[in-house]
Write a protein that holds these residues in place. Structure first.
Motif, PDB file in Angstrom:
ATOM      1  N   VAL A 139       0.855  -1.190   0.000  1.00 56.11           N
ATOM      2  CA  VAL A 139       0.000   0.000   0.000  1.00 56.11           C
ATOM      3  C   VAL A 139       0.888   1.236   0.000  1.00 56.11           C
ATOM      4  N   GLN A 140       0.962   1.846  -1.141  1.00 55.92           N
ATOM      5  CA  GLN A 140       1.771   3.046  -1.310  1.00 55.92           C
ATOM      6  C   GLN A 140       0.901   4.162  -1.896  1.00 55.92           C
ATOM      7  N   GLY A 141       1.244   5.391  -1.584  1.00 53.68           N
ATOM      8  CA  GLY A 141       0.474   6.505  -2.133  1.00 53.68           C
ATOM      9  C   GLY A 141      -0.947   6.501  -1.615  1.00 53.68           C
ATOM     10  N   THR A 142      -1.896   6.472  -2.534  1.00 48.63           N
ATOM     11  CA  THR A 142      -3.304   6.588  -2.144  1.00 48.63           C
ATOM     12  C   THR A 142      -4.090   5.320  -2.465  1.00 48.63           C
ATOM     13  N   SER A 143      -3.456   4.185  -2.434  1.00 52.91           N
ATOM     14  CA  SER A 143      -4.106   2.965  -2.910  1.00 52.91           C
ATOM     15  C   SER A 143      -4.981   2.284  -1.861  1.00 52.91           C
ATOM     16  N   LEU A 144      -5.906   1.487  -2.391  1.00 51.13           N
ATOM     17  CA  LEU A 144      -6.728   0.548  -1.632  1.00 51.13           C
ATOM     18  C   LEU A 144      -6.309  -0.845  -2.088  1.00 51.13           C
ATOM     19  N   ALA A 145      -6.199  -1.797  -1.148  1.00 53.46           N
ATOM     20  CA  ALA A 145      -5.687  -3.114  -1.515  1.00 53.46           C
ATOM     21  C   ALA A 145      -6.491  -4.230  -0.877  1.00 53.46           C
ATOM     22  N   PHE A 197      -8.672   7.062   2.994  1.00 50.43           N
ATOM     23  CA  PHE A 197      -9.854   6.602   3.723  1.00 50.43           C
ATOM     24  C   PHE A 197     -10.611   7.787   4.330  1.00 50.43           C
ATOM     25  N   LEU A 198      -9.892   8.684   4.980  1.00 49.60           N
ATOM     26  CA  LEU A 198     -10.530   9.835   5.610  1.00 49.60           C
ATOM     27  C   LEU A 198     -11.056  10.818   4.567  1.00 49.60           C
ATOM     28  N   GLU A 199     -10.346  10.931   3.465  1.00 46.91           N
ATOM     29  CA  GLU A 199     -10.767  11.853   2.396  1.00 46.91           C
ATOM     30  C   GLU A 199     -12.166  11.516   1.885  1.00 46.91           C
ATOM     31  N   VAL A 200     -12.477  10.215   1.741  1.00 48.96           N
ATOM     32  CA  VAL A 200     -13.788   9.825   1.212  1.00 48.96           C
ATOM     33  C   VAL A 200     -14.827   9.636   2.316  1.00 48.96           C
ATOM     34  N   GLY A 201     -14.427   9.814   3.568  1.00 52.37           N
ATOM     35  CA  GLY A 201     -15.393   9.743   4.658  1.00 52.37           C
ATOM     36  C   GLY A 201     -15.522   8.398   5.330  1.00 52.37           C
ATOM     37  N   GLY A 202     -14.595   7.471   5.042  1.00 50.82           N
ATOM     38  CA  GLY A 202     -14.636   6.181   5.709  1.00 50.82           C
ATOM     39  C   GLY A 202     -15.822   5.330   5.304  1.00 50.82           C
ATOM     40  N   ARG A 255     -16.469   4.085  -3.823  1.00 54.66           N
ATOM     41  CA  ARG A 255     -16.294   5.527  -3.600  1.00 54.66           C
ATOM     42  C   ARG A 255     -14.831   5.934  -3.729  1.00 54.66           C
ATOM     43  N   ILE A 256     -13.919   5.073  -3.273  1.00 52.60           N
ATOM     44  CA  ILE A 256     -12.496   5.376  -3.416  1.00 52.60           C
ATOM     45  C   ILE A 256     -12.092   5.409  -4.888  1.00 52.60           C
ATOM     46  N   GLN A 257     -12.574   4.435  -5.664  1.00 52.00           N
ATOM     47  CA  GLN A 257     -12.249   4.428  -7.096  1.00 52.00           C
ATOM     48  C   GLN A 257     -12.916   5.582  -7.835  1.00 52.00           C
ATOM     49  N   GLU A 258     -14.131   5.919  -7.456  1.00 48.42           N
ATOM     50  CA  GLU A 258     -14.808   7.064  -8.078  1.00 48.42           C
ATOM     51  C   GLU A 258     -14.060   8.364  -7.794  1.00 48.42           C
ATOM     52  N   GLN A 290     -24.033   8.256   6.057  1.00 51.91           N
ATOM     53  CA  GLN A 290     -23.506   8.619   7.371  1.00 51.91           C
ATOM     54  C   GLN A 290     -22.007   8.334   7.360  1.00 51.91           C
ATOM     55  N   LEU A 291     -21.233   9.347   7.005  1.00 51.69           N
ATOM     56  CA  LEU A 291     -19.791   9.196   6.879  1.00 51.69           C
ATOM     57  C   LEU A 291     -19.090   9.806   8.078  1.00 51.69           C
ATOM     58  N   LEU A 292     -17.792   9.598   8.148  1.00 47.72           N
ATOM     59  CA  LEU A 292     -17.006  10.166   9.248  1.00 47.72           C
ATOM     60  C   LEU A 292     -17.156  11.686   9.268  1.00 47.72           C
ATOM     61  N   VAL A 293     -17.433  12.222  10.449  1.00 48.77           N
ATOM     62  CA  VAL A 293     -17.572  13.674  10.594  1.00 48.77           C
ATOM     63  C   VAL A 293     -16.235  14.269  11.024  1.00 48.77           C
ATOM     64  N   ASN A 294     -16.066  15.549  10.732  1.00 48.19           N
ATOM     65  CA  ASN A 294     -14.834  16.280  11.088  1.00 48.19           C
ATOM     66  C   ASN A 294     -13.589  15.579  10.577  1.00 48.19           C
ATOM     67  N   ARG A 295     -13.732  14.891   9.443  1.00 41.80           N
ATOM     68  CA  ARG A 295     -12.590  14.138   8.928  1.00 41.80           C
ATOM     69  C   ARG A 295     -11.439  15.042   8.499  1.00 41.80           C
ATOM     70  N   SER A 296     -11.739  16.312   8.118  1.00 44.89           N
ATOM     71  CA  SER A 296     -10.669  17.221   7.718  1.00 44.89           C
ATOM     72  C   SER A 296      -9.718  17.507   8.879  1.00 44.89           C
ATOM     73  N   GLU A 297     -10.252  17.432  10.103  1.00 47.64           N
ATOM     74  CA  GLU A 297      -9.411  17.667  11.268  1.00 47.64           C
ATOM     75  C   GLU A 297      -8.479  16.496  11.534  1.00 47.64           C
ATOM     76  N   LEU A 298      -8.820  15.323  10.987  1.00 45.57           N
ATOM     77  CA  LEU A 298      -7.998  14.147  11.215  1.00 45.57           C
ATOM     78  C   LEU A 298      -6.888  13.998  10.189  1.00 45.57           C
ATOM     79  N   LEU A 299      -7.033  14.705   9.058  1.00 48.70           N
ATOM     80  CA  LEU A 299      -6.050  14.572   7.978  1.00 48.70           C
ATOM     81  C   LEU A 299      -4.720  15.202   8.353  1.00 48.70           C
TER      82      LEU A 299
END
Length: 300
Positions: free
Chosen positions: A112-118, A160-165, A183-186, A291-300
């Motif tokens: 898992v490198q960069g922004t990948s899902l595996a 993961f956090l970018e798309v809201g988990g 959603r990650i691929q989209e 219903q996605l993760l809230v305040n996710r921008s604060e976690l990035l």
């Protein structure tokens, strides 16, 4: 510095989770990793078993913790609770009743490198220990996009956090991994297969399979509402009731004529009943908001 955060969601797994924890202690060539066990409201000794394991030594993991996710039932919420507690670059998901193989964490860290899902390799075993072979090749093809299964999955935490988990509006079981994958691929991120990330997967017993099949039938309706390119079926209450009647009829005829339960027909009937429930709950025009993760921008 933690590189990989291993998240295990558990509900009443006192008898089986010890094997998975021991498998994580057997990891080799792994970077610094942590183990997060998310308790989703267990009423048995699951938490006590994990606490006893944490107190024992030595451990391959650099850090271990238990997260209480008993307030919201269901796998999507539990998986998100684990992600909130994670400190690693990569989130790695496995299940309490399975067994990761010794190079699993290392394969995920390298893959898992960069922004990948595996997704990794799953080898299926019956409850009696009989090996059934590969469940699928890490990535599951569909009529829309491929997806991973969270029994053996990993994702870049920032992605993961970018798309809201995980979407907590989904049923308690089923499709949370499909939904996240799509959603990650989209969002433009790649999905990859890691053949060296191997997990021995425990097939469910008949009772668990019935519950899961019903929830999958229900979730199928919601997924069709949200991803019509995957399934354009309308799934009205009337059409699903008719389908359920036909499925039940086939099952009943088999019981009468052959005097045995056909597991395949029983599975189809349970899934059809789940779709009836889905058509009622997710009737046209009443699809719930995500219903996605809230305040996710604060976690990035």
């Amino acid at each position: 510095m933690i590189d990989v955060s291993v998240v295990i969601c558990a509900l009443n797994e006192e008898r089986r989770i010890g094997r998975q924890l021991a498998a994580l202690d057997a990891q080799f060539d792994a970077p610094a990793f942590e183990v997060i066990v998310v308790d989703n409201g267990s009423t048995d000794r699951t938490v006590a078993v994990v606490e006893e394991w944490i107190r024992s030594s030595p451990h391959a993991a650099a850090h271990m913790q238990i997260v209480d996710a008993s307030s919201t039932a269901g796998i999507p919420a539990a998986r998100n609770a684990g992600a909130r507690a994670a400190e690693g670059r990569v989130l790695a998901y496995c299940d309490a009743d399975d067994e990761v193989q010794p190079g699993w964490v290392a394969a995920i860290a390298h893959g898992v490198q960069g922004t990948s899902l595996a997704g990794g390799r799953l080898i299926a075993f019956e409850p009696d220990g009989t090996r059934r072979g590969d469940l699928y090749g890490g990535l599951v093809a569909t009529s829309y996009l491929p997806h991973i299964g969270c029994a053996n999955a990993a994702v870049d935490l920032r992605t993961f956090l970018e798309v809201g988990g995980f979407d907590e509006s989904l049923p308690r079981y089923g499709f949370e991994d499909v939904d996240l994958s799509w959603r990650i691929q989209e969002a433009g991120h790649p999905i990859v297969y890691l053949p060296d990330a191997v997990v021995h997967f425990s097939l469910s017993g008949s009772r668990a399979s019935v519950r899961k099949r019903f929830e999958l039938g229900k979730g199928r309706v919601l997924m069709a509402r949200r991803f019509p390119r995957y399934d354009a079926t309308e799934y009205t209450v009337l059409s699903t009731v008719r389908d359920a009647g036909r499925a039940g009829g086939r099952l009943l005829r088999t019981l009468v004529t052959q005097r045995r339960l056909d597991n395949r027909l029983a599975s189809q009937a349970v899934a059809a009943a789940g779709r009836v429930a889905g058509a009622i709950v997710y009737r046209k025009g009443a699809t719930p908001p995500r219903q996605l993760l809230v305040n996710r921008s604060e976690l990035l």
